[in-house]
Design an enzyme around this catalytic site. Structure first.
Site, short mmCIF file in Angstrom:
data_model
loop_
_atom_site.label_atom_id
_atom_site.label_comp_id
_atom_site.label_asym_id
_atom_site.label_seq_id
_atom_site.Cartn_x
_atom_site.Cartn_y
_atom_site.Cartn_z
N ASP A 88 30.07 57.11 54.97
CA ASP A 88 31.23 56.69 54.18
C ASP A 88 30.88 55.52 53.27
O ASP A 88 29.79 54.95 53.40
CB ASP A 88 32.42 56.35 55.10
CG ASP A 88 32.00 55.61 56.36
OD1 ASP A 88 30.90 55.02 56.38
OD2 ASP A 88 32.77 55.62 57.33
N ASP A 102 41.46 52.52 66.19
CA ASP A 102 42.54 53.50 66.03
C ASP A 102 42.05 54.94 66.18
O ASP A 102 42.77 55.88 65.87
CB ASP A 102 43.24 53.30 64.66
CG ASP A 102 42.31 53.55 63.48
OD1 ASP A 102 41.12 53.90 63.69
OD2 ASP A 102 42.77 53.39 62.33
N HIS A 159 39.45 56.33 64.62
CA HIS A 159 38.80 56.96 63.47
C HIS A 159 37.31 57.18 63.69
O HIS A 159 36.67 56.43 64.43
CB HIS A 159 39.08 56.20 62.16
CG HIS A 159 38.39 54.88 62.02
ND1 HIS A 159 39.05 53.71 61.71
CD2 HIS A 159 37.08 54.53 62.10
CE1 HIS A 159 38.17 52.73 61.62
NE2 HIS A 159 36.99 53.19 61.84
N GLU A 192 41.08 58.26 59.07
CA GLU A 192 42.11 57.52 59.80
C GLU A 192 43.06 58.50 60.50
O GLU A 192 43.04 59.71 60.21
CB GLU A 192 42.89 56.64 58.82
CG GLU A 192 42.04 55.53 58.17
CD GLU A 192 41.71 54.37 59.12
OE1 GLU A 192 41.63 54.58 60.34
OE2 GLU A 192 41.54 53.24 58.60
C1 F6R Z 1 31.17 53.16 59.61
C2 F6R Z 1 32.11 54.10 60.23
C3 F6R Z 1 33.21 53.64 61.11
C4 F6R Z 1 32.76 52.71 62.23
C5 F6R Z 1 33.96 52.25 63.03
C6 F6R Z 1 33.57 51.30 64.15
O1 F6R Z 1 30.21 53.89 58.85
O2 F6R Z 1 31.99 55.24 59.97
O3 F6R Z 1 33.84 54.77 61.67
O4 F6R Z 1 31.87 53.40 63.06
O5 F6R Z 1 34.87 51.60 62.19
O6 F6R Z 1 33.08 50.13 63.58
P1 F6R Z 1 32.31 49.05 64.47
O7 F6R Z 1 31.08 49.76 64.95
O8 F6R Z 1 31.98 47.95 63.52
O9 F6R Z 1 33.22 48.68 65.56
#
Ligand code: F6R
Length: 259
Positions: free
Chosen positions: A66, A135, A137, A142
């Site tokens: 992403d 959440d 995702h 989301e």
């Molecule tokens: C980032 C991504 C997100 C993260 C998620 C958890 O490329 O795809 O889905 O994996 O927001 O973020 P952290 O690992 O920082 O808790």
């Protein structure tokens, strides 16, 4: 889904690195790389194996999941910059083989279509590393994302913006919009590694693994995937109701059966 509960983040990183290392034996390995904090230990372990044991990524390609819309590629918090800084610049993965979405593409929909075609053109992703949002995702899909979604623009929830504010000078600097691989895109990876670390992820992991298959928890769409390994530390596993069964299954895993 195979649920693997490990004592700590270092054990998770070693196991994830073992799985990535095994995939590098393919002729043209394709890695799917998450950014954020969760995979950093895994990337450090892979870098260590590259430096100390000669593990080579020279034949690999990589696709990030992403990107923030509007951030220039050279912005330090663009995921294009982050993955290079945290991982790929420290191994022998050629720079041209590290693919990212362009957050400043003049036509984001065309950019999303280009990215889908690039992944397909590479032969699809062999191992996709995923973190999970508080959440639920994955990527930046989301809650209420279509379970069949493809790469497209999404609006971040305020919760995700707050969670990611630690990477930006002020919370207001966190972009509101992103480009992300869709849930349908992610599920085309042949092997998915969902990593959860710490108690803060315990509810999201429980909903993903044991909750209903529902758009309210996008990670639950991995229940439809034929080969997902969930690697969690004790904190992230702490709300799993069936943890004794997962541990029992792991302890009695047949010797011939890899992850
Ligand atoms: C980032 C991504 C997100 C993260 C998620 C958890 O490329 O795809 O889905 O994996 O927001 O973020 P952290 O690992 O920082 O808790």
């Amino acid at each position: 889904m195979e649920i693997v509960i490990l004592p700590d983040d270092e054990a998770v990183a070693r196991t994830a690195a073992d799985i990535v290392q095994a995939s590098l034996e393919n002729d043209s390995p394709v890695l799917g790389l998450a950014t954020g904090s969760t995979p950093l230990g895994t990337y450090s372990e892979l870098i260590r194996r590259h430096c100390e044991a000669g593990l080579s990524f020279a034949r690999a390609q990589a696709f990030t999941l992403d990107e923030y819309l509007g951030l220039p590629a050279e912005h330090p918090e663009s995921y294009r910059s982050v993955i290079r800084r945290e991982f790929t610049d420290s191994v022998d993965l050629p720079a041209h083989a590290v693919h990212s979405l362009d957050g400043q593409a003049p036509d984001p929909e065309a950019e999303a279509a280009r990215y889908e075609a690039a992944i397909a053109g590479a032969g699809g992703v062999d191992v996709q590393i995923l973190g999970i949002g508080t959440d639920g995702h994955i990527g930046f899909n989301e809650p209420m994302s279509s379970l069949a979604s493809r790469t497209r623009i999404k609006t971040l929830t305020e919760q995700t913006r707050r969670d990611n504010a630690r990477f930006f000078p002020t919370p207001e600097d966190v972009p509101r919009h992103v480009l992300t691989q869709g849930l349908g895109t992610i599920r085309e990876a042949r092997h998915i590694l969902l990593i959860g670390l710490g108690e803060g992820k315990a509810s999201a992991i429980a909903a993903a693994v044991e909750g209903p298959l529902a758009a309210a928890c996008p990670a639950s769409s991995l229940q439809l995937h034929p080969h997902t390994t969930v690697l969690v530390d004790e904190g992230a596993a702490s709300r799993l109701e069936h943890r004794e069964y997962y541990q029992h299954a792991l302890e009695h895993k047949p010797q011939w059966q890899a992850y």
